[in-house]
Motif scaffolding. Sequence first.
Motif, PDB file in Angstrom:
ATOM      1  N   ASP A 177      18.144 -79.188  14.607  1.00  7.16           N
ATOM      2  CA  ASP A 177      18.128 -80.075  13.449  1.00  7.16           C
ATOM      3  C   ASP A 177      17.894 -81.535  13.833  1.00  7.16           C
ATOM      4  N   GLY A 178      17.592 -81.790  15.111  1.00 11.80           N
ATOM      5  CA  GLY A 178      17.312 -83.145  15.550  1.00 11.80           C
ATOM      6  C   GLY A 178      18.505 -83.906  16.092  1.00 11.80           C
ATOM      7  N   ARG A 179      19.700 -83.319  15.952  1.00  8.58           N
ATOM      8  CA  ARG A 179      20.877 -83.973  16.543  1.00  8.58           C
ATOM      9  C   ARG A 179      20.807 -83.874  18.066  1.00  8.58           C
ATOM     10  N   LEU A 180      21.636 -84.687  18.724  1.00 10.21           N
ATOM     11  CA  LEU A 180      21.651 -84.732  20.183  1.00 10.21           C
ATOM     12  C   LEU A 180      22.860 -83.981  20.732  1.00 10.21           C
ATOM     13  N   ALA A 195      15.633 -87.868  25.683  1.00 11.73           N
ATOM     14  CA  ALA A 195      15.861 -86.765  24.749  1.00 11.73           C
ATOM     15  C   ALA A 195      14.673 -85.809  24.807  1.00 11.73           C
ATOM     16  N   SER A 196      14.962 -84.513  24.992  1.00 10.26           N
ATOM     17  CA  SER A 196      13.895 -83.519  25.159  1.00 10.26           C
ATOM     18  C   SER A 196      14.221 -82.248  24.382  1.00 10.26           C
ATOM     19  N   VAL A 197      13.170 -81.564  23.944  1.00 11.53           N
ATOM     20  CA  VAL A 197      13.302 -80.253  23.318  1.00 11.53           C
ATOM     21  C   VAL A 197      13.221 -79.191  24.404  1.00 11.53           C
ATOM     22  N   HIS A 198      14.216 -78.305  24.446  1.00  7.68           N
ATOM     23  CA  HIS A 198      14.217 -77.227  25.442  1.00  7.68           C
ATOM     24  C   HIS A 198      14.332 -75.844  24.808  1.00  7.68           C
ATOM     25  N   SER A 199      14.538 -75.781  23.502  1.00  6.11           N
ATOM     26  CA  SER A 199      14.758 -74.482  22.853  1.00  6.11           C
ATOM     27  C   SER A 199      13.964 -74.421  21.557  1.00  6.11           C
ATOM     28  N   VAL A 200      13.739 -73.183  21.065  1.00  4.15           N
ATOM     29  CA  VAL A 200      12.975 -72.952  19.822  1.00  4.15           C
ATOM     30  C   VAL A 200      11.683 -73.770  19.873  1.00  4.15           C
ATOM     31  N   GLU A 207       8.722 -78.435  10.693  1.00  8.52           N
ATOM     32  CA  GLU A 207      10.120 -78.490  11.123  1.00  8.52           C
ATOM     33  C   GLU A 207      10.252 -79.174  12.485  1.00  8.52           C
ATOM     34  N   MET A 208       9.321 -78.891  13.403  1.00  6.10           N
ATOM     35  CA  MET A 208       9.379 -79.522  14.715  1.00  6.10           C
ATOM     36  C   MET A 208       9.148 -81.032  14.599  1.00  6.10           C
ATOM     37  N   THR A 209       8.240 -81.415  13.733  1.00  3.70           N
ATOM     38  CA  THR A 209       7.987 -82.845  13.525  1.00  3.70           C
ATOM     39  C   THR A 209       9.250 -83.539  13.039  1.00  3.70           C
ATOM     40  N   GLU A 210       9.898 -82.968  12.037  1.00  4.52           N
ATOM     41  CA  GLU A 210      11.129 -83.569  11.494  1.00  4.52           C
ATOM     42  C   GLU A 210      12.230 -83.597  12.554  1.00  4.52           C
ATOM     43  N   ARG A 211      12.305 -82.550  13.332  1.00  2.29           N
ATOM     44  CA  ARG A 211      13.305 -82.476  14.409  1.00  2.29           C
ATOM     45  C   ARG A 211      13.127 -83.621  15.404  1.00  2.29           C
ATOM     46  N   MET A 212      11.870 -83.840  15.840  1.00  6.52           N
ATOM     47  CA  MET A 212      11.615 -84.867  16.835  1.00  6.52           C
ATOM     48  C   MET A 212      11.751 -86.277  16.263  1.00  6.52           C
ATOM     49  N   VAL A 213      11.310 -86.473  15.028  1.00  7.90           N
ATOM     50  CA  VAL A 213      11.453 -87.786  14.392  1.00  7.90           C
ATOM     51  C   VAL A 213      12.929 -88.129  14.213  1.00  7.90           C
ATOM     52  N   THR A 214      13.736 -87.154  13.831  1.00 11.75           N
ATOM     53  CA  THR A 214      15.178 -87.384  13.702  1.00 11.75           C
ATOM     54  C   THR A 214      15.767 -87.819  15.030  1.00 11.75           C
ATOM     55  N   ALA A 215      15.356 -87.160  16.101  1.00  9.83           N
ATOM     56  CA  ALA A 215      15.901 -87.475  17.422  1.00  9.83           C
ATOM     57  C   ALA A 215      15.520 -88.887  17.862  1.00  9.83           C
ATOM     58  N   VAL A 216      14.235 -89.239  17.762  1.00 10.10           N
ATOM     59  CA  VAL A 216      13.816 -90.558  18.258  1.00 10.10           C
ATOM     60  C   VAL A 216      14.295 -91.675  17.340  1.00 10.10           C
ATOM     61  N   SER A 217      14.731 -91.328  16.137  1.00  3.87           N
ATOM     62  CA  SER A 217      15.308 -92.335  15.243  1.00  3.87           C
ATOM     63  C   SER A 217      16.753 -92.636  15.588  1.00  3.87           C
ATOM     64  N   ASN A 218      17.351 -91.793  16.439  1.00  2.00           N
ATOM     65  CA  ASN A 218      18.728 -92.033  16.870  1.00  2.00           C
ATOM     66  C   ASN A 218      18.745 -93.273  17.774  1.00  2.00           C
ATOM     67  N   PRO A 219      19.586 -94.259  17.482  1.00  4.71           N
ATOM     68  CA  PRO A 219      19.562 -95.511  18.258  1.00  4.71           C
ATOM     69  C   PRO A 219      19.969 -95.363  19.715  1.00  4.71           C
ATOM     70  N   HIS A 220      20.521 -94.214  20.107  1.00  4.90           N
ATOM     71  CA  HIS A 220      20.892 -94.015  21.508  1.00  4.90           C
ATOM     72  C   HIS A 220      19.720 -93.568  22.372  1.00  4.90           C
ATOM     73  N   VAL A 221      18.639 -93.086  21.750  1.00  2.00           N
ATOM     74  CA  VAL A 221      17.526 -92.504  22.515  1.00  2.00           C
ATOM     75  C   VAL A 221      16.601 -93.600  23.030  1.00  2.00           C
ATOM     76  N   ASP A 222      16.260 -93.528  24.312  1.00  2.00           N
ATOM     77  CA  ASP A 222      15.373 -94.497  24.947  1.00  2.00           C
ATOM     78  C   ASP A 222      14.007 -93.919  25.287  1.00  2.00           C
ATOM     79  N   VAL A 223      13.974 -92.629  25.643  1.00  2.00           N
ATOM     80  CA  VAL A 223      12.732 -91.987  26.095  1.00  2.00           C
ATOM     81  C   VAL A 223      12.629 -90.608  25.458  1.00  2.00           C
TER      82      VAL A 223
END
Length: 335
Positions: A177-180, A195-200, A207-223
Amino acid sequence: MRALRLIAYHLERTGAATYRVQAFRRAAAVAERAGVDELRHRAETGALTGLTGVGRTTAEVIAQALAGREPDYLVELTGRDAPELTGGHRLRAALRGDCHTHSDWSDGGSPIEEMAETAAELGHEWIALTDHSPRLTIANGLSADRLRAQLDVLAELNRRIAPFRVLSGIEVDILADGRLDQDERLLGELDVVVASVHSVLRMPEREMTERMVTAVSNPHVDVLGHCTGRIVTGRGRPESAFDAKEVFQACADHGVAVEINSRPERLDPPRRLLRVAVELGCLFSIDSDAHAPGQLSWLGFGCQRAEECGVPADRVVNTRPADELLAWVSASGPR
């Protein structure tokens, strides 16, 4: 002995089995404990293999090194090492560090200090240690408690190896769901979060687009690590499907660097996607994703591809000294 460690290094660069690499590292440790005088005596009497951990091949390497020769096995390995690079040399020379490395705390093959020592020998000023997060059990991912313990180890290590620095970090799994996959407060204590995708990996494109956008929108993510998840060697693995323009625009908007992963079996992202990220104004991090000391030198593969795709050096975050990198991280997140 240095010759044994060099052989281990070159074996890692050629992707040799871990047990072969470890055999040479164990023999090097045994030889160093024995000392030159005992090694010479054993070499003269044919008793090197009497040392626990020294076999026929490693004994031959030791004997040839003691005689002032470059060991035959080392010569052979260097002759068939990783392919020679045809470009990217200027960008490689500009790199100060590496934002994505692993140790034996997760699925790497060597202790943190050995990774740091090799990085320093390669001319790095710093590396970020980014072992895996807990969800990735196959890679011995770090629980919050183990990660906190690692932070204490790094603090002590950095006091001993200064001015070289090992920055604290993690390769955190992007959940479906894009959470870390780590405690957010703990992520805020780290220097670098990849932050990297390793499953599914075959999730539907939307769905993958939304998952990744959610992750990179997290202020803790740098790369954003190895974005397509592809494997290009052996049986291979296809790319994950996602809207590259949408994901890379989110990276640009949130100041997240797109990783140019240098592992020969990944070379991720593909050139066509890398060019999209360049056009959208993204920052980049050219990383080795090293799981062993001999893999730290793989950065050249990423530099060559970055140069081919027109990545400007001033948009590569690991061309910066550690303090400047940390200032960028602080400016782009809540740390």
